[in-house]
Write an enzyme that holds these catalytic residues in place. Structure first.
Site, PDB file in Angstrom:
ATOM      1  N   TYR A 123       0.817  -1.219   0.000  1.00  0.00           N
ATOM      2  CA  TYR A 123       0.000   0.000   0.000  1.00  0.00           C
ATOM      3  C   TYR A 123       0.850   1.268   0.000  1.00  0.00           C
ATOM      4  O   TYR A 123       0.355   2.356  -0.288  1.00  0.00           O
ATOM      5  CB  TYR A 123      -0.907  -0.019   1.228  1.00  0.00           C
ATOM      6  CG  TYR A 123      -2.262   0.586   0.977  1.00  0.00           C
ATOM      7  CD1 TYR A 123      -3.311  -0.206   0.531  1.00  0.00           C
ATOM      8  CD2 TYR A 123      -2.495   1.939   1.182  1.00  0.00           C
ATOM      9  CE1 TYR A 123      -4.552   0.334   0.300  1.00  0.00           C
ATOM     10  CE2 TYR A 123      -3.734   2.484   0.954  1.00  0.00           C
ATOM     11  CZ  TYR A 123      -4.768   1.681   0.519  1.00  0.00           C
ATOM     12  OH  TYR A 123      -5.998   2.214   0.291  1.00  0.00           O
ATOM     13  N   LYS A 170      -0.150 -13.937   5.754  1.00  0.00           N
ATOM     14  CA  LYS A 170      -0.051 -14.977   4.722  1.00  0.00           C
ATOM     15  C   LYS A 170       1.389 -15.483   4.790  1.00  0.00           C
ATOM     16  O   LYS A 170       2.114 -15.529   3.784  1.00  0.00           O
ATOM     17  CB  LYS A 170      -0.384 -14.346   3.360  1.00  0.00           C
ATOM     18  CG  LYS A 170      -0.494 -15.310   2.224  1.00  0.00           C
ATOM     19  CD  LYS A 170      -1.882 -15.883   2.076  1.00  0.00           C
ATOM     20  CE  LYS A 170      -1.881 -16.954   1.008  1.00  0.00           C
ATOM     21  NZ  LYS A 170      -3.126 -17.729   0.975  1.00  0.00           N
ATOM     22  N   ASP A 203      -6.856 -15.527   3.959  1.00  0.00           N
ATOM     23  CA  ASP A 203      -7.971 -16.090   3.180  1.00  0.00           C
ATOM     24  C   ASP A 203      -8.893 -16.924   4.070  1.00  0.00           C
ATOM     25  O   ASP A 203     -10.124 -16.817   3.991  1.00  0.00           O
ATOM     26  CB  ASP A 203      -7.470 -16.891   1.964  1.00  0.00           C
ATOM     27  CG  ASP A 203      -6.232 -17.730   2.258  1.00  0.00           C
ATOM     28  OD1 ASP A 203      -5.646 -17.548   3.337  1.00  0.00           O
ATOM     29  OD2 ASP A 203      -5.858 -18.571   1.424  1.00  0.00           O
ATOM     30  N   ASP A 227      -6.867  -3.149   4.634  1.00  0.00           N
ATOM     31  CA  ASP A 227      -7.706  -2.338   3.755  1.00  0.00           C
ATOM     32  C   ASP A 227      -8.899  -3.154   3.267  1.00  0.00           C
ATOM     33  O   ASP A 227     -10.045  -2.706   3.306  1.00  0.00           O
ATOM     34  CB  ASP A 227      -6.843  -1.889   2.564  1.00  0.00           C
ATOM     35  CG  ASP A 227      -7.612  -1.012   1.596  1.00  0.00           C
ATOM     36  OD1 ASP A 227      -8.201  -0.020   2.060  1.00  0.00           O
ATOM     37  OD2 ASP A 227      -7.628  -1.328   0.397  1.00  0.00           O
TER      38      ASP A 227
END
Ligand code: NAD
Length: 332
Positions: A123, A170, A203, A227
């Site tokens: 980001y 992740k 996820d 986000d």
């Protein structure tokens, strides 16, 4: 008396800001507003969408309430919001998501506080073209960047009587960046033995959030996952029109709704000021004006529970200013 910088923004910003300002003033909280403009109109007037005077004002007051600002897509100036976060090193993005009466949602009993890192990760927008047909974006994590957001999340849990912190990552795939975040999360958890700790892969977290959101309490995430997941959390409790937020640094705090400037509703008195008002409630708590904060939240809940004065996105016909009037009436 607290001095607070008020940036009305553009699109629906000026309407919802004036509604929220009237409600906060009616709560009796001792606030003196310093109004500063930012956004597209300022770009035309001063050559920058974020004039130095607005930044100076926030540095002086330490606290700002900010309406949404339109960001041109593809061309034109970069996001004012991102610029403010960078300029003031507002490294925490705090986004609570909880159910309110009469705000339609598929779920009940959701009460999640999402803590998003606000300065690093993909980001940060460090990217470039590699020749004509490839592009590269650089994902940067620093150990101190991980530590300070994790520390904030655990401290928040302690200070707000929360029971659990979930670190989201992740790290199974991104072993350096997310791996560092997870390593630091585990180390930080050791320092807070009274707060339950777990980690989840982003996820899998998304699936669990839509299945059983009530099992989550405080979530702490790197910037990009934060986000995306924060909008998911807003969706769990009724959508963007009701989701507040805060950007916090060591010295300054900027409170703003998650939603954007909703250009098609600008000037129509149909926007819902609830998300910005709840951001204002967070601001009052930050200013240690707990009583005024609670009064405003109770008045808002009373109006939406009655259901006779609801803005359009909550299924009613009440205008922005009339909705504010109904809340002010409850404060009297
Ligand atoms: P948006 O949040 O402005 O609107 C998305 C949809 O959500 C709207 O069509 C509307 O149906 C609904 N909505 C959101 N807030 C509402 C409210 N208060 N009352 C009633 N309905 C509401 O998102 P967008 O269309 O993607 O963005 C519009 C502009 O806002 C873009 O220029 C974007 O860059 C900017 N933006 C600014 C901020 C900010 O200033 N913090 C945040 C997000 C987007």
């Amino acid at each position: 008396m607290h001095k607070v910088t008020l940036i009305p923004g553009d699109g629906i910003g000026p309407e919802i800001s004036s509604a929220v300002r009237r409600i906060i003033d009616a709560s009796g909280a001792p606030i003196e507003w310093e109004v500063e403009q930012a956004g597209e109109a300022q770009m035309e007037r001063c050559g920058t969408p974020l004039p130095q005077s607005a930044i100076d004002s926030i540095r002086r007051t330490g606290v700002a309430l900010k309406g949404p600002i339109t960001t041109p897509v593809g061309t034109g100036f970069r996001s004012v919001n991102v610029a403010l976060r960078k300029e003031l090193d507002l490294y925490v993005n705090l986004r609570p998501a909880k159910n309110y009466p009469n705000v339609k949602s598929r779920y009940e009993n959701v009460d999640i506080v999402l803590v998003r890192e606000n300065t690093e990760d993909l980001y940060a927008g460090v990217e470039h073209m590699v020749g004509k047909d490839a592009a590269e974006s650089i994902k940067i994590f620093t150990r101190e960047g991980c530590r300070r957001i994790l520390r904030y999340a655990f401290e928040y849990a302690v200070n707000n009587k929360r029971r659990k912190v979930t670190a989201v990552h992740k790290a199974n795939i991104m072993k350096c960046t997310d791996g560092m975040f997870l390593e630091e999360a585990r180390a930080m958890a050791q320092q807070y033995p009274n707060i339950e700790f777990e980690d989840r892969i982003v996820d899998a977290l998304c699936m669990k959030l839509v299945q059983t959101p009530e099992m989550f309490d405080v979530l702490v995430l790197p910037n990009l996952y934060g986000d995306i997941v924060s909008d998911l959390c807003a969706g769990l409790v009724g959508g963007l029109g009701v989701a507040p937020g805060a950007n916090l640094g060591e010295h300054e705090a900027v409170f703003e709704a998650i939603h954007g400037s909703v250009p098609h509703r600008a000037g129509t008195n149909t926007a819902n000021p609830m998300a910005l008002l709840l951001s204002g409630v967070m601001m009052l708590r930050h200013l240690k004006e707990e009583q005024a904060a609670q009064r405003v939240e109770d008045a808002l809940v009373a109006v939406i529970r009655e259901g006779t004065h609801l803005p359009q996105d909550l299924g009613g016909k009440t205008g922005t200013q009339e909705f504010a009037d109904a809340i002010i009436e409850k404060l009297r």
